[in-house]
Motif scaffolding. Structure first.
Motif, short mmCIF file in Angstrom:
data_model
loop_
_atom_site.label_atom_id
_atom_site.label_comp_id
_atom_site.label_asym_id
_atom_site.label_seq_id
_atom_site.Cartn_x
_atom_site.Cartn_y
_atom_site.Cartn_z
N ARG A 24 0.81 -1.21 0.00
CA ARG A 24 0.00 0.00 0.00
C ARG A 24 0.84 1.26 0.00
N ILE A 25 2.16 1.11 -0.02
CA ILE A 25 3.02 2.28 0.04
C ILE A 25 4.22 2.09 -0.88
N TYR A 101 -0.21 5.58 -0.78
CA TYR A 101 0.72 6.41 -0.02
C TYR A 101 2.11 6.32 -0.64
N VAL A 120 1.16 4.16 7.49
CA VAL A 120 -0.07 3.77 6.79
C VAL A 120 -1.24 3.71 7.76
N ASP A 124 -4.52 6.00 7.55
CA ASP A 124 -5.82 5.35 7.43
C ASP A 124 -6.80 5.87 8.48
#
Length: 328
Positions: A24-25, A101, A120, A124
């Protein structure tokens, strides 16, 4: 104009590395002609338990940086520029980030295991926060970067935020919401060697987002400092004044100009640097868009706190003064 790795699917060209499943990053590493440092940093980042997607933004290296990275880390995407674009080297790389991100660092800075996961989680849980400033320490964690100390000490605080509210951030140790960075249009080319993050911070705040100092987002830097040249001192001061002319009320712009002139005089470059400041002022004024009142208030609170820290805590002020001779 930049050159980058060939686009996926281009005829006869290899596809870009695929992001790790579930990542996610993205981490973007900015570099130029620092092959050893870059290899060490990328090795640390690719070994992180968060398995971030790593993009190296190369600012026209003329050493073996690009070739060696490509052979050692085939999973890393390399975005090549044709020259030294300073901080705007981040722009093209962030535009290619496939994740929500993006963490930005330079070739001497790397994130500790777990730091990106904390970032993260924070982002979030706190949708109003657009940028996290990492806590930057030396390799052995015994010394914190003075810029982090100053950011933390001068925060006016905000009960609605998960950490100290900031009016600025360290471009070489931060985590952005990718969409926010792209909406900004990235860093301003003319401020690429100092001040680009100041302008970006004001625009982030003006858009209704927050910037927060995050203790749990730990980054290491080795060495912790580098010395600024006389020209770099003047460039940073000049660009800061331009940013003030672009985004702050007249009194703040005049104050920033006065601070810049003091720096020019100390660096014995009042004539040339002053002329460059004046010449660029017309460019800055054409882009003038004064920030909202709450952003101006925050910047004034931080500036006032900086003066109090320097005046009221001699030992800390001395440390900051020494740090003022250094930079990322």
């Amino acid at each position: 104009m930049n050159a980058s790795a060939p686009a996926p699917g281009a005829s006869g060209a290899p596809s870009a590395p695929t992001p790790p499943s579930g990542s996610r990053i993205t981490v973007v590493v900015l570099t130029r002609n620092h092959v050893r440092q870059t290899v060490d940093t990328v090795a640390r980042l690719t070994a992180l338990p968060e398995h971030p997607y790593v993009i190296v933004a190369d600012n026209g290296s003329t050493d073996s940086t690009v070739g060696l990275l490509a052979s050692l880390f085939p999973q890393v995407r390399i975005v090549q520029g044709l020259g030294d674009r300073g901080m705007t080297g981040f722009n093209r790389a962030v535009a290619l980030a496939p994740t929500e991100y993006v963490a930005c660092c330079d070739d001497s800075t790397w994130f500790a295991p777990g730091a990106l996961a904390h970032a993260v989680q924070w982002l979030d849980e706190h949708r109003q926060v657009a940028v996290l400033n990492a806590r930057v320490v030396g390799h052995d964690e015994r010394e914190i970067h003075p810029a982090c100390l100053m950011l933390n000490a001068t925060s006016p605080g905000d009960d609605d935020l998960p950490g100290p509210a900031l009016a600025n951030y360290m471009a070489g140790a931060c985590v952005f919401r990718t969409a926010v960075f792209r909406t900004l249009g990235g860093y301003e080319e003319r401020l690429s060697h100092g001040g680009a993050e100041e302008l970006a911070a004001l625009d982030v705040l003006a858009a209704g987002h927050s910037i927060v100092y995050c203790e749990s987002a730990l980054a290491h830097r080795e060495p912790l400092y580098r010395w600024l040249t006389r020209a770099q001192h003047c460039t940073h001061a000049r660009n800061s004044a331009w940013v003030a002319w672009m985004r702050l009320p007249m009194r703040d712009a005049l104050a920033a100009t006065g601070r810049a002139l003091v720096v020019f005089a100390r660096q014995r470059s009042l004539g040339p640097a002053g002329f460059a400041l004046l010449r660029g002022a017309f460019w800055a004024l054409r882009r003038r868009r004064v920030a909202p009142a709450h952003v101006v208030l925050l910047t004034r609170q931080v500036r006032r706190a900086e003066r109090l820290v320097r005046a009221g805590i001699p030992a800390m002020a001395e440390k900051y003064d020494r740090a003022g001779q250094r930079a990322w």
